[in-house]
Motif scaffolding. Structure first.
Motif, PDB file in Angstrom:
ATOM      1  N   ALA A  51       0.832  -1.197   0.000  1.00 13.13           N
ATOM      2  CA  ALA A  51       0.000   0.000   0.000  1.00 13.13           C
ATOM      3  C   ALA A  51       0.871   1.254   0.000  1.00 13.13           C
ATOM      4  O   ALA A  51       2.092   1.193   0.106  1.00 13.13           O
ATOM      5  CB  ALA A  51      -0.930  -0.038   1.197  1.00 13.13           C
ATOM      6  N   ARG A  52       0.217   2.374  -0.080  1.00  8.78           N
ATOM      7  CA  ARG A  52       0.903   3.645  -0.315  1.00  8.78           C
ATOM      8  C   ARG A  52       2.021   3.946   0.666  1.00  8.78           C
ATOM      9  O   ARG A  52       3.077   4.444   0.287  1.00  8.78           O
ATOM     10  CB  ARG A  52      -0.110   4.779  -0.260  1.00  8.78           C
ATOM     11  CG  ARG A  52      -1.196   4.704  -1.289  1.00  8.78           C
ATOM     12  CD  ARG A  52      -2.208   5.793  -1.042  1.00  8.78           C
ATOM     13  NE  ARG A  52      -3.359   5.693  -1.927  1.00  8.78           N
ATOM     14  CZ  ARG A  52      -4.394   6.507  -1.870  1.00  8.78           C
ATOM     15  NH1 ARG A  52      -4.414   7.493  -1.001  1.00  8.78           N
ATOM     16  NH2 ARG A  52      -5.402   6.340  -2.700  1.00  8.78           N
ATOM     17  N   PHE A  53       1.784   3.695   1.933  1.00  8.81           N
ATOM     18  CA  PHE A  53       2.751   4.084   2.953  1.00  8.81           C
ATOM     19  C   PHE A  53       3.429   2.876   3.598  1.00  8.81           C
ATOM     20  O   PHE A  53       3.938   2.969   4.702  1.00  8.81           O
ATOM     21  CB  PHE A  53       2.076   4.982   3.982  1.00  8.81           C
ATOM     22  CG  PHE A  53       1.568   6.258   3.375  1.00  8.81           C
ATOM     23  CD1 PHE A  53       0.220   6.439   3.132  1.00  8.81           C
ATOM     24  CD2 PHE A  53       2.448   7.264   3.009  1.00  8.81           C
ATOM     25  CE1 PHE A  53      -0.244   7.611   2.543  1.00  8.81           C
ATOM     26  CE2 PHE A  53       2.003   8.432   2.420  1.00  8.81           C
ATOM     27  CZ  PHE A  53       0.645   8.601   2.189  1.00  8.81           C
ATOM     28  N   GLY A  54       3.430   1.766   2.875  1.00 10.08           N
ATOM     29  CA  GLY A  54       4.199   0.606   3.312  1.00 10.08           C
ATOM     30  C   GLY A  54       3.398  -0.483   4.001  1.00 10.08           C
ATOM     31  O   GLY A  54       3.924  -1.568   4.247  1.00 10.08           O
ATOM     32  N   SER A  55       2.177  -0.207   4.324  1.00  9.67           N
ATOM     33  CA  SER A  55       1.347  -1.209   4.981  1.00  9.67           C
ATOM     34  C   SER A  55      -0.106  -0.973   4.607  1.00  9.67           C
ATOM     35  O   SER A  55      -0.535   0.168   4.517  1.00  9.67           O
ATOM     36  CB  SER A  55       1.519  -1.083   6.499  1.00  9.67           C
ATOM     37  OG  SER A  55       0.742  -2.047   7.174  1.00  9.67           O
ATOM     38  N   PRO A  56      -0.839  -2.033   4.362  1.00  8.40           N
ATOM     39  CA  PRO A  56      -0.457  -3.442   4.434  1.00  8.40           C
ATOM     40  C   PRO A  56       0.313  -3.919   3.195  1.00  8.40           C
ATOM     41  O   PRO A  56       0.397  -3.201   2.199  1.00  8.40           O
ATOM     42  CB  PRO A  56      -1.811  -4.163   4.514  1.00  8.40           C
ATOM     43  CG  PRO A  56      -2.739  -3.257   3.757  1.00  8.40           C
ATOM     44  CD  PRO A  56      -2.268  -1.864   4.046  1.00  8.40           C
ATOM     45  N   THR A  57       0.837  -5.127   3.321  1.00  6.26           N
ATOM     46  CA  THR A  57       1.478  -5.813   2.219  1.00  6.26           C
ATOM     47  C   THR A  57       0.754  -7.137   1.976  1.00  6.26           C
ATOM     48  O   THR A  57       0.128  -7.689   2.890  1.00  6.26           O
ATOM     49  CB  THR A  57       2.961  -6.089   2.492  1.00  6.26           C
ATOM     50  OG1 THR A  57       3.075  -6.862   3.697  1.00  6.26           O
ATOM     51  CG2 THR A  57       3.733  -4.791   2.681  1.00  6.26           C
ATOM     52  N   TYR A  58       0.861  -7.622   0.752  1.00  9.12           N
ATOM     53  CA  TYR A  58       0.168  -8.849   0.364  1.00  9.12           C
ATOM     54  C   TYR A  58       1.135  -9.717  -0.443  1.00  9.12           C
ATOM     55  O   TYR A  58       1.991  -9.195  -1.174  1.00  9.12           O
ATOM     56  CB  TYR A  58      -1.063  -8.534  -0.476  1.00  9.12           C
ATOM     57  CG  TYR A  58      -2.040  -7.617   0.205  1.00  9.12           C
ATOM     58  CD1 TYR A  58      -2.019  -6.242  -0.025  1.00  9.12           C
ATOM     59  CD2 TYR A  58      -2.979  -8.122   1.098  1.00  9.12           C
ATOM     60  CE1 TYR A  58      -2.916  -5.390   0.605  1.00  9.12           C
ATOM     61  CE2 TYR A  58      -3.881  -7.279   1.733  1.00  9.12           C
ATOM     62  CZ  TYR A  58      -3.843  -5.919   1.485  1.00  9.12           C
ATOM     63  OH  TYR A  58      -4.733  -5.088   2.127  1.00  9.12           O
ATOM     64  N   TYR A  59       0.958 -11.015  -0.312  1.00  4.66           N
ATOM     65  CA  TYR A  59       1.835 -11.953  -1.007  1.00  4.66           C
ATOM     66  C   TYR A  59       1.032 -13.112  -1.581  1.00  4.66           C
ATOM     67  O   TYR A  59       0.043 -13.565  -0.986  1.00  4.66           O
ATOM     68  CB  TYR A  59       2.881 -12.520  -0.037  1.00  4.66           C
ATOM     69  CG  TYR A  59       3.811 -11.476   0.529  1.00  4.66           C
ATOM     70  CD1 TYR A  59       3.536 -10.856   1.744  1.00  4.66           C
ATOM     71  CD2 TYR A  59       4.963 -11.102  -0.161  1.00  4.66           C
ATOM     72  CE1 TYR A  59       4.374  -9.882   2.256  1.00  4.66           C
ATOM     73  CE2 TYR A  59       5.813 -10.142   0.351  1.00  4.66           C
ATOM     74  CZ  TYR A  59       5.515  -9.526   1.553  1.00  4.66           C
ATOM     75  OH  TYR A  59       6.347  -8.565   2.066  1.00  4.66           O
TER      76      TYR A  59
END
Length: 123
Positions: A51-59
């Motif tokens: 996401a824009r500011f580093g969180s969340p992330t997805y894998y």
């Protein structure tokens, strides 16, 4: 927005690589970023997004626990740290930007794409 991916190469199974993606243009922090890959003879698939500011992330399940996505908005960069690489990770890796900031795993949601960098993992 122009995206430039780099860092691919040839590595043995179990090794590591770090892919980089540099974005040109303003408002990088407005974009969600992602990595996709296309293996020989296969469809393009989602790898990871942030996401824009580093969180969340997805894998993707196939890379969870081995790959880590990160970004630095001050540098207009996003990275994909890939550890414990497997031959099935061999693919051209693409970075992509979503101006809506959604961090989706759906490729059609992304507006800008880099040229791709080749990762080859030998067994």
């Amino acid at each position: 927005v122009q995206l430039q991916a780099s860092g691919g190469g040839l590595v043995q199974a179990g090794g590591s690589l770090r892919l980089s993606c540099t974005a040109s243009g303003p408002r990088f922090s407005d974009y969600a970023m992602a990595w996709f890959r296309r293996a020989p003879g296969k469809e393009r698939e989602f790898v990871s997004s942030i996401a824009r500011f580093g969180s969340p992330t997805y894998y993707a399940d196939s890379v969870k626990g081995r790959f880590t996505i990160s970004r630095d908005n001050a540098k207009n960069m996003v990275w994909l740290q890939m550890n414990n690489l497997k031959p099935e990770d061999t693919a051209v890796y693409y970075c992509a930007a979503d101006v809506r900031g959604g961090a989706s795993e759906i490729a059609s949601w992304y507006d800008y794409w880099g040229q791709g960098t080749l990762v080859t993992v030998s067994s």
